[in-house]
Write a protein that holds these residues in place. Structure first.
Motif, PDB file in Angstrom:
ATOM      1  N   VAL A   1      47.312  52.105  65.795  1.00  0.00           N
ATOM      2  CA  VAL A   1      47.144  53.540  65.553  1.00  0.00           C
ATOM      3  C   VAL A   1      45.703  53.923  65.855  1.00  0.00           C
ATOM      4  O   VAL A   1      44.770  53.187  65.522  1.00  0.00           O
ATOM      5  N   ASN A   2      45.516  55.090  66.475  1.00  0.00           N
ATOM      6  CA  ASN A   2      44.164  55.562  66.746  1.00  0.00           C
ATOM      7  C   ASN A   2      43.628  56.268  65.506  1.00  0.00           C
ATOM      8  O   ASN A   2      44.094  57.353  65.161  1.00  0.00           O
ATOM      9  N   PRO A   3      42.676  55.668  64.789  1.00  0.00           N
ATOM     10  CA  PRO A   3      42.170  56.294  63.555  1.00  0.00           C
ATOM     11  C   PRO A   3      41.540  57.652  63.843  1.00  0.00           C
ATOM     12  O   PRO A   3      40.781  57.805  64.811  1.00  0.00           O
ATOM     13  N   LYS A   4      41.875  58.628  63.036  1.00  0.00           N
ATOM     14  CA  LYS A   4      41.303  59.961  63.174  1.00  0.00           C
ATOM     15  C   LYS A   4      40.491  60.270  61.928  1.00  0.00           C
ATOM     16  O   LYS A   4      41.041  60.647  60.901  1.00  0.00           O
ATOM     17  N   CYS A   5      39.193  60.082  62.037  1.00  0.00           N
ATOM     18  CA  CYS A   5      38.292  60.317  60.905  1.00  0.00           C
ATOM     19  C   CYS A   5      37.546  61.625  61.136  1.00  0.00           C
ATOM     20  O   CYS A   5      36.904  61.805  62.184  1.00  0.00           O
ATOM     21  N   GLU A   6      37.660  62.552  60.205  1.00  0.00           N
ATOM     22  CA  GLU A   6      36.975  63.835  60.313  1.00  0.00           C
ATOM     23  C   GLU A   6      35.497  63.662  59.984  1.00  0.00           C
ATOM     24  O   GLU A   6      35.142  63.080  58.955  1.00  0.00           O
TER      25      GLU A   6
ATOM     26  N   ASP B   1      41.179  41.087  51.293  1.00  0.00           N
ATOM     27  CA  ASP B   1      41.887  42.232  51.879  1.00  0.00           C
ATOM     28  C   ASP B   1      42.257  43.212  50.769  1.00  0.00           C
ATOM     29  O   ASP B   1      43.434  43.366  50.397  1.00  0.00           O
ATOM     30  N   VAL B   2      41.276  43.916  50.281  1.00  0.00           N
ATOM     31  CA  VAL B   2      41.462  44.824  49.148  1.00  0.00           C
ATOM     32  C   VAL B   2      42.420  45.957  49.484  1.00  0.00           C
ATOM     33  O   VAL B   2      43.211  46.394  48.639  1.00  0.00           O
ATOM     34  N   THR B   3      42.388  46.442  50.743  1.00  0.00           N
ATOM     35  CA  THR B   3      43.213  47.602  51.080  1.00  0.00           C
ATOM     36  C   THR B   3      44.704  47.280  51.077  1.00  0.00           C
ATOM     37  O   THR B   3      45.529  48.199  51.066  1.00  0.00           O
ATOM     38  N   PHE B   4      45.072  45.990  51.079  1.00  0.00           N
ATOM     39  CA  PHE B   4      46.485  45.637  50.944  1.00  0.00           C
ATOM     40  C   PHE B   4      46.993  46.023  49.559  1.00  0.00           C
ATOM     41  O   PHE B   4      48.151  46.398  49.384  1.00  0.00           O
ATOM     42  N   PHE B   5      46.114  45.949  48.559  1.00  0.00           N
ATOM     43  CA  PHE B   5      46.493  46.238  47.177  1.00  0.00           C
ATOM     44  C   PHE B   5      46.099  47.643  46.739  1.00  0.00           C
ATOM     45  O   PHE B   5      46.665  48.185  45.792  1.00  0.00           O
ATOM     46  N   VAL B   6      45.109  48.230  47.412  1.00  0.00           N
ATOM     47  CA  VAL B   6      44.604  49.553  47.038  1.00  0.00           C
ATOM     48  C   VAL B   6      44.952  50.517  48.162  1.00  0.00           C
ATOM     49  O   VAL B   6      44.213  50.647  49.138  1.00  0.00           O
ATOM     50  N   THR B   7      46.068  51.176  48.047  1.00  0.00           N
ATOM     51  CA  THR B   7      46.508  52.084  49.094  1.00  0.00           C
ATOM     52  C   THR B   7      45.842  53.442  48.937  1.00  0.00           C
ATOM     53  O   THR B   7      45.457  53.855  47.835  1.00  0.00           O
TER      54      THR B   7
ATOM     55  N   ILE C   1      40.124  51.535  58.439  1.00  0.00           N
ATOM     56  CA  ILE C   1      40.030  51.790  59.881  1.00  0.00           C
ATOM     57  C   ILE C   1      40.528  50.575  60.657  1.00  0.00           C
ATOM     58  O   ILE C   1      41.270  50.698  61.646  1.00  0.00           O
ATOM     59  N   LEU C   2      40.140  49.376  60.215  1.00  0.00           N
ATOM     60  CA  LEU C   2      40.606  48.155  60.865  1.00  0.00           C
ATOM     61  C   LEU C   2      42.127  48.026  60.753  1.00  0.00           C
ATOM     62  O   LEU C   2      42.793  47.580  61.698  1.00  0.00           O
ATOM     63  N   ASP C   3      42.683  48.409  59.602  1.00  0.00           N
ATOM     64  CA  ASP C   3      44.143  48.375  59.438  1.00  0.00           C
ATOM     65  C   ASP C   3      44.825  49.222  60.505  1.00  0.00           C
ATOM     66  O   ASP C   3      45.821  48.801  61.110  1.00  0.00           O
ATOM     67  N   GLU C   4      44.313  50.420  60.724  1.00  0.00           N
ATOM     68  CA  GLU C   4      44.928  51.309  61.708  1.00  0.00           C
ATOM     69  C   GLU C   4      44.790  50.749  63.119  1.00  0.00           C
ATOM     70  O   GLU C   4      45.719  50.839  63.931  1.00  0.00           O
ATOM     71  N   ILE C   5      43.631  50.182  63.423  1.00  0.00           N
ATOM     72  CA  ILE C   5      43.443  49.579  64.743  1.00  0.00           C
ATOM     73  C   ILE C   5      44.424  48.428  64.946  1.00  0.00           C
ATOM     74  O   ILE C   5      45.066  48.303  65.996  1.00  0.00           O
ATOM     75  N   LEU C   6      44.559  47.568  63.916  1.00  0.00           N
ATOM     76  CA  LEU C   6      45.475  46.428  64.013  1.00  0.00           C
ATOM     77  C   LEU C   6      46.931  46.873  64.103  1.00  0.00           C
ATOM     78  O   LEU C   6      47.777  46.168  64.677  1.00  0.00           O
ATOM     79  N   ASP C   7      47.238  48.062  63.563  1.00  0.00           N
ATOM     80  CA  ASP C   7      48.593  48.603  63.646  1.00  0.00           C
ATOM     81  C   ASP C   7      48.828  49.369  64.939  1.00  0.00           C
ATOM     82  O   ASP C   7      49.924  49.914  65.144  1.00  0.00           O
TER      83      ASP C   7
ATOM     84  N   SER D   1      34.177  39.216  69.573  1.00  0.00           N
ATOM     85  CA  SER D   1      34.553  39.390  68.163  1.00  0.00           C
ATOM     86  C   SER D   1      36.023  39.769  68.097  1.00  0.00           C
ATOM     87  O   SER D   1      36.497  40.592  68.895  1.00  0.00           O
ATOM     88  N   GLU D   2      36.738  39.174  67.151  1.00  0.00           N
ATOM     89  CA  GLU D   2      38.148  39.485  66.933  1.00  0.00           C
ATOM     90  C   GLU D   2      38.409  39.626  65.444  1.00  0.00           C
ATOM     91  O   GLU D   2      37.830  38.887  64.634  1.00  0.00           O
ATOM     92  N   VAL D   3      39.285  40.571  65.091  1.00  0.00           N
ATOM     93  CA  VAL D   3      39.593  40.835  63.693  1.00  0.00           C
ATOM     94  C   VAL D   3      41.089  40.637  63.468  1.00  0.00           C
ATOM     95  O   VAL D   3      41.912  41.059  64.291  1.00  0.00           O
ATOM     96  N   TYR D   4      41.435  39.992  62.358  1.00  0.00           N
ATOM     97  CA  TYR D   4      42.834  39.725  62.028  1.00  0.00           C
ATOM     98  C   TYR D   4      43.072  39.989  60.546  1.00  0.00           C
ATOM     99  O   TYR D   4      42.157  39.824  59.722  1.00  0.00           O
ATOM    100  N   ARG D   5      44.323  40.339  60.209  1.00  0.00           N
ATOM    101  CA  ARG D   5      44.771  40.184  58.833  1.00  0.00           C
ATOM    102  C   ARG D   5      45.129  38.714  58.679  1.00  0.00           C
ATOM    103  O   ARG D   5      45.774  38.120  59.546  1.00  0.00           O
TER     104      ARG D   5
END
Length: 800
Positions: free
Chosen positions: A661-666, A370-376, A653-659, A437-441
């Protein structure tokens, strides 16, 4: 407009300046820019204004093109040597422009060049290369992306006259004649604009002559020495290797100018080859102090929460369970999870598990650091990782995307240590159909780290390991083996392709010198991990896609019609099958049957390498184009966030879904990010390939006069390129050195045919050659053909 016109203008200019930009109309830019439909009129006015200002221009069919200056005086000779040249090519009507093309420029040793078209102003992309006479190449260098005005075709009678006038009657020039005759009635054009430089930085040798200083750039990009503008202030000595910045690129009428940016050292210094490549490709050398400091802070914070000596007693376990629960992180620390990697792996960011469910289905677990936990996002580490975009794996050096304190500690899934992961659980039926398929932290504590060799040994002789390994681990490995073989079988049933091209790994001593080489083995244990990662990448891509979210995909377009026609012609020449390009377009399973038919035959290498060259490169893009080679409609990269920035984007993107939040990617941001990551990936691959070449040239310089077995990897009019089968050194056998026949080049099938004895030299043929010369600066090895090596393998024949 959602953004200011100036912002929109800058984004448009950035998009159309990219080498892989495909001309579109104004209405298409509404989608690319992610603007509401009501802004169409405003965007049209902005583009009209940009056209009148000279920022861009329209084609006849109203496609938006980069701005191109016509009748550019700089394409004419300043010394007016062009009087004769212009008369020679006076049959070109410059005012009768057929179209404007963009493509990649390649310069020949003679000074002429050619461009392989990528886009066309009228939408009709020619299938053949466009020939560029020397005086119309402007200051383009090999690899640059250029805009070309197509002038027309050469007058056949006039061209033949020029050929007779220019060439003498010897065998070397007979082959040059053949090349020029092949250009007769071909498209010709002139470079009118350099859209993007392949590079402004180069490495080469410092040369002093009569108090003048020059650089001879390594390789064959520039034929002549380039004058140096600041030589008096340098500490370089004659013959030193230097890095330079090109101030003025050379033209047919001007020598150009460069300035020294770094003195790299004396020729032959230890480690010089690696330094040359790092400077040539502008690879990063150090992380910023801000990035290192931020990474160390993350390490300290994590180990205060979860020391590596956790699980000492039951009270420790209870505390850990409570911490993980408070973080909404799935506790998998008691599950049987393993890692399998190469014995010399440099990062360990993926782990796997497998369970049989009560309903009879299988649940594959793929657990990724989970790299994004450490790399914000937008942190110092993130900014540097985004710029690097990928780790670079050189033969004797790794340039990581993330600071090692993260990639080798927190994000390394080491056994018996708590590590944070994102886990995707994929449910399959017994026949291999994905149903959920299911995704978890999550948090895991892998029970054992394996390498491919020992797992393969277990598959071959499981009884040897039952006493040493826990029964549950042995059972897991056996079930994983059977399960992934089934997944692999299903993948090929849907049309997935697999090219079998052996990978050779060079062996180095402590000083980075080549000592030998070996074919990198590919076992069922490698395939096991490959299938698990492919399944996870596809499952995550479809999971995100099902929520109608834009994301960065891994796409792989199918081969172009031109390349498929060439490949089909090549297969027909080998007499394997009477294939047509249309057959390959309509039925991809023909390709699969062809690859199966040649497996283990004398034509296996030739077909595999030719098909690989027919394929386009896989890239990152938000476009939903699918992955041709994998026969996947929806695919992304999720499984290696330590070494690939696109994977970090997917994790966010997965972080936002799990939170919730609807990810808004331009779209425009994803397009530009995908292009950046694709370019960085290609840079890393080229750097690795080039450094291997340098090390092997140095190795072969000590083998002059020795003979080695090789396979032909490419055929050109001037000679054949061969690759050693035991030592992967590639070099050239020049056509004038082929004394067993007089050869004629056939461009469409890329073969040399003997005019006297009807000998044929083609890709995949095996030759015994002798090393006759090496040139470190030119990056070239010359061989002499000793004899052909007859294969004892059967020939392939494709049956319906």
């Amino acid at each position: 407009m959602t953004f200011s016109p100036e912002v929109i203008r800058n984004v448009i200019l950035k998009i159309i300046s990219k080498p892989n930009y495909h001309p579109v109309k104004t209405k298409d830019f509404i989608k690319i820019l992610g603007l509401p439909r009501k802004d169409t009129g405003l965007l049209r006015k902005l583009i009209t204004k940009m056209t009148s200002n000279g920022d861009l221009e329209y084609s006849k069919k109203h496609y938006i093109l980069p701005q191109i200056k016509r009748n550019d005086k700089s394409t004419k000779s300043p010394n007016d040597k062009s009087e004769k040249t212009q008369s020679e090519f006076s049959n070109f009507d410059i005012d009768n422009i057929q179209s404007i093309l963009t493509g990649r420029f390649q310069r020949r040793p003679s000074g002429t060049g050619f461009v392989r078209p990528r886009t066309a102003s009228d939408g009709n992309i020619p299938t053949d290369d466009v020939f560029i006479p020397a005086h119309w190449t402007k200051d383009a260098a090999s690899g640059d992306t250029v805009a070309v005005e197509v002038i027309g075709k050469t007058n056949k009678n006039q061209n033949n006259y020029l050929i007779k006038k220019k060439h003498k009657k010897n065998r070397k020039n007979q082959n040059n004649n053949t090349e020029n005759k092949n250009s007769t009635n071909k498209l010709r054009g002139r470079v009118v604009k350099i859209i993007e430089r392949a590079s402004n930085r180069f490495v080469g040798t410092y040369i002093v002559s009569d108090d003048w200083a020059f650089v001879q750039v390594d390789g064959s990009i520039f034929k002549h020495q380039i004058p140096l503008g600041d030589a008096s202030s340098t500490s370089a000595c004659n013959g030193d290797k230097i890095a330079v910045e090109m101030v003025k690129f050379p033209t047919p009428y001007n020598d150009g100018e460069a300035v020294i940016v770094e003195v790299l050292g004396a020729h032959g210094s230890p480690g010089l080859d690696t330094l040359l490549i790092m400077r040539q490709f502008e690879l990063p050398e150090y992380f910023s102090e801000a990035a290192l400091s931020a990474a160390r802070t993350e390490v300290d914070k994590f180990f205060k929460m979860f020391p590596d000596d956790s699980f000492q007693n039951d009270s420790d376990k209870k505390v850990i369970e409570e911490k993980l629960a408070s973080m909404n992180r799935l506790d998998l620390t008691n599950e049987i999870i393993i890692t399998i990697d190469p014995a010399d792996a440099r990062d360990f960011d993926d782990a796997i598990s497998l369970k049989k469910l009560d309903n009879g289905n299988f649940q594959l677990g793929v657990h990724i650091a989970d790299v994004t936990f450490f790399v914000t996002k937008m942190s110092a580490v993130d900014k540097e990782a985004k710029d690097r975009a990928t780790s670079v794996y050189l033969p004797d050096h790794v340039i990581p995307m993330l600071p090692e304190v993260l990639s080798n500690a927190l994000a390394s899934l080491q056994p018996n240590k708590i590590r944070f992961t994102k886990s995707v659980f994929i449910e399959f039926t017994p026949s291999g159909v994905r149903v959920n398929s299911e995704v978890y932290r999550s948090a895991i504590c892998s029970v054992k780290r394996f390498n491919y060799d020992e797992v393969q040994e277990f598959f071959d002789s499981p009884e040897k390991f039952t006493e040493h390994w826990h029964p549950d681990i042995c059972k897991l490995l056996q079930e994983l083996h059977e399960f992934t073989l089934m997944l692999r079988r299903r993948r090929f049933e849907r049309g997935s392709l697999e090219l079998d091209i052996p990978e050779t790994k060079i062996e180095l001593d402590g000083n980075g010198n080549v000592t030998g080489a070996q074919v990198y083995p590919y076992y069922d244990s490698n395939r096991l991990i490959e299938e698990c990662m492919l399944a996870a990448n596809e499952a995550v891509a479809e999971f995100i896609d099902s929520k109608h979210i834009l994301f960065l995909r891994r796409i792989h377009s199918g081969p172009s019609s031109r390349k498929l026609r060439s490949f089909a012609s090549f297969v027909r020449m080998l007499e394997i099958a009477n294939l047509r390009a249309d057959d390959l377009f309509q039925d991809r399973f023909i390709l699969q049957r062809l690859l199966n038919a040649v497996k283990g035959t004398s034509q296996e290498y030739a077909v595999n390498i030719s098909l690989l060259r027919s394929m386009q490169k896989a890239v990152y893009s938000p476009e939903a184009e699918g992955h041709y080679a994998l026969a996947s409609k929806c695919y992304c990269h999720f499984t290696s966030p330590i070494r690939r920035y696109p994977d970090i984007i997917i994790h966010r993107i997965l972080d936002e879904i799990l939170d919730g939040v609807n990810p808004k990617c331009e779209l425009r941001e994803l397009v530009l990010l995908g292009e950046h990551c694709s370019e960085r990936e290609q840079r890393a691959e080229e750097a690795e390939r080039e450094l291997k070449k340098l090390k092997l040239i140095d190795y072969m310089s000590k083998k002059i006069g020795e003979k080695l077995e090789t396979v032909i990897t490419n055929v050109e009019s001037y000679g054949i390129f061969v690759l050693g089968t035991k030592i992967p050194a590639e070099g050239l056998v020049r056509v004038e050195g082929l004394t067993d026949d007089i050869y004629k080049y056939q461009r469409d099938t890329k073969i040399l045919i003997g005019l006297r004895k009807n000998n044929v030299l083609r890709i995949g043929d095996r030759l015994l050659v002798e090393v006759i010369r090496t040139d470190f600066d030119a990056r070239q090895i010359d061989f002499r053909m000793v004899k052909r090596i007859n294969s004892n393998l059967p020939a392939a024949k494709l049956r319906d």
